[in-house]
Design a protein around this motif. Sequence first.
Motif: not given
Length: 193
Positions: A170-174, A176-178
């Motif tokens: 669900x997070x943007x691929x950009x 920093x967490x992922x």
Amino acid sequence: FAQVRPGQKIADMIIGGGYFTRVFAAAVGPEGRVTAWQPAEFIAFQASYGESLTAVDALANVDGIRSPIMSPDFPMGLDLAFTAQNYHDLHLNIAPADTASRVNAAVFAALKPGGLYVIVDHHAVAGAPLTAADTVHRIDIEAVKREVLAAGFVLDGESDILANAEDPRTASVFDAAIRGRTSQFMLRFRKPG
């Protein structure tokens, strides 16, 4: 997974920095050819995309092409068309609504019978709308399958070797967490014949 061999003709679609273009150029050797496609819209957006295309175009067995995102100018008789982490870009809001179907048709036409179309991209949550391309830079694997199969391809293989169960998708691929640890899918389609 992409079944690359010396002497093949390969199109690397939406090359980004050109990493896979260089890998393919080495793998197909001096008897093979790699066409590196960078959409004109990407080059206009970020100068480094044009610089990357110029750099790989200097390789002896690579031909760089710049064309609008909805009309790639691939040579005929390809053994493989490949894209990594960029199929979702065919659904960015800068692209006309029929871009994916037009690109898939161009790939189908350019591949020789039995040729492969390999797509690696970031997993979106199941059922995610195509607008996820703009918001989180991901795409639902089932949406990719539907679009590519509609172009006349058959599904030839898939792999979850790049899946990451800890990615919530669900997070943007950009984010920093992922970033660098997204869950990705690998699909291989074949042109019948």
